[in-house]
Design an enzyme around this catalytic site. Sequence first.
Site, PDB file in Angstrom:
ATOM      1  N   SER A  75       0.864  -1.236  -0.117  1.00 47.95           N
ATOM      2  CA  SER A  75       0.578   0.248  -0.021  1.00 47.95           C
ATOM      3  C   SER A  75       0.636   1.146   0.356  1.00 47.95           C
ATOM      4  O   SER A  75       0.363   2.256   0.702  1.00 47.95           O
ATOM      5  CB  SER A  75      -1.030   0.252   1.104  1.00 47.95           C
ATOM      6  OG  SER A  75      -1.818  -0.558   1.073  1.00 47.95           O
TER       7      SER A  75
ATOM      8  N   TYR B 144      -7.956  -7.176 -10.671  1.00 47.95           N
ATOM      9  CA  TYR B 144      -8.643  -7.087  -9.624  1.00 47.95           C
ATOM     10  C   TYR B 144      -9.883  -6.070  -9.760  1.00 47.95           C
ATOM     11  O   TYR B 144     -10.860  -6.125  -9.609  1.00 47.95           O
ATOM     12  CB  TYR B 144      -8.028  -5.690  -8.731  1.00 47.95           C
ATOM     13  CG  TYR B 144      -8.513  -5.214  -7.710  1.00 47.95           C
ATOM     14  CD1 TYR B 144      -7.888  -5.356  -6.274  1.00 47.95           C
ATOM     15  CD2 TYR B 144      -9.267  -3.924  -7.444  1.00 47.95           C
ATOM     16  CE1 TYR B 144      -7.836  -5.451  -4.859  1.00 47.95           C
ATOM     17  CE2 TYR B 144      -9.902  -3.531  -6.198  1.00 47.95           C
ATOM     18  CZ  TYR B 144      -9.347  -4.131  -4.834  1.00 47.95           C
ATOM     19  OH  TYR B 144     -10.225  -3.767  -4.035  1.00 47.95           O
TER      20      TYR B 144
ATOM     21  N   ASP C 232      -6.821  -0.331   3.238  1.00 47.18           N
ATOM     22  CA  ASP C 232      -5.509   0.564   2.971  1.00 47.18           C
ATOM     23  C   ASP C 232      -5.221   1.891   3.987  1.00 47.18           C
ATOM     24  O   ASP C 232      -4.202   1.886   4.509  1.00 47.18           O
ATOM     25  CB  ASP C 232      -4.991   0.611   1.937  1.00 47.18           C
ATOM     26  CG  ASP C 232      -4.940  -0.749   0.862  1.00 47.18           C
ATOM     27  OD1 ASP C 232      -5.177  -1.837   1.495  1.00 47.18           O
ATOM     28  OD2 ASP C 232      -4.570  -1.081  -0.122  1.00 47.18           O
TER      29      ASP C 232
END
Length: 386
Positions: A130, A228, A176
């Site tokens: 992240s 994703y 995140d």
Amino acid sequence: MRHIRARARDGFESVFGYRTDALWSAPGRVNLIGEHTDYNLGFVLPFAINRRTVAAVSLREDRIARVASAFADEIVEIDLTKISPDSVGGWAAYPFGVAWALGQHGADLLAVPGFDIFVESDVTVGAGLSSSAAIESAVALALNDLWGLELDRRTLAEVGRQAENEVVGAPTGIMDQSASLLGESDSAVFLDCRSLESRIVPLGLERDGLALLVIDTGITHAHATGGYADRRASCELGAKLLGVRSLREVAVDDLARAQVLMDDVTFRRVRHIVTENQRVLETVATLESIGARGIGGLLDASHLSMRDDFEISIPELNLAVETAVENGALGARMTGGGFGGAAIAMVSTGDLSRVQLAIDRAFFSQGFSRPDTFIVTAADGARRES
Ligand code: GLA
């Protein structure tokens, strides 16, 4: 930490030609468990790590905003009064995206002063740690302070997510930024992504003679494209077929019914999310009763679910996980969005060098590039440094 602060200060001075002593920092994160559950409004259990991004920031007297960093050559400049989700690209989309998203949460972008920002980071880009949330969180906290917005950390996490979704264009969840803003030393952040309530869960790794090893495969991913978004779409389809708003509303007992309602691939995507939510709850309960030594099996099960049901792992991550466990790790799993990035292994400190050596050897014998392995500790979230 002193190093990176000094580099940020020096970088700022050499790019912008004057000094600032105002620094904010925010950490990267490792997700202990709860993968792809955030945008399904489920549970996650990440922690902030001892690798940080530092932003040196100074306000200007006009409405111009400029950003520069150690990892890009140019200075990118924008007129704050004209900022829009489409007006910036490249890495500058992270800091400018945050400025734009603060505008969506009450900052008057026609009136606030402009700024100069220089960003330095020791959060590896593309490793699933992240790095982007670290930039967003450091910048969000800095502008929140300097513009006197008084937004709380939960809102700042939402600001970072909005920057990422609408300006960078990556359809990611809230995990995140929450870890980067809410983390506490030696603890994980247990977050309910539906209510956005969070609780600090002590990890006690050092006390229990454990360390968390990160194995960065060096294979980078980009969540703005490809797998994703595709996984997210499958989850949305699964929820629609089940007639629920999100997969959070589906329990393990509902899976038999789900199986007959959808194709095999969608079903396996759904099964990962539903069982992963359950594993997060069990991990929290185990940490609070037995301690970290009890969670190894849950980490292993999470990895298998990502490998076989959600299909976001890659051979390098599988090899890292299998080799770690065969050589004494108590549990291991890939971490982050997948398709590259890093795995984590929970290892007794006495076994660390054996596990590390075994992983290097296994990668070599498979013809994979040598991974970067290092220990992370759970650290404090974003803060003002000076
Ligand atoms: C990325 C995203 C997060 C989360 C994870 C997977 O890190 O930024 O929001 O979805 O992948 O758990």
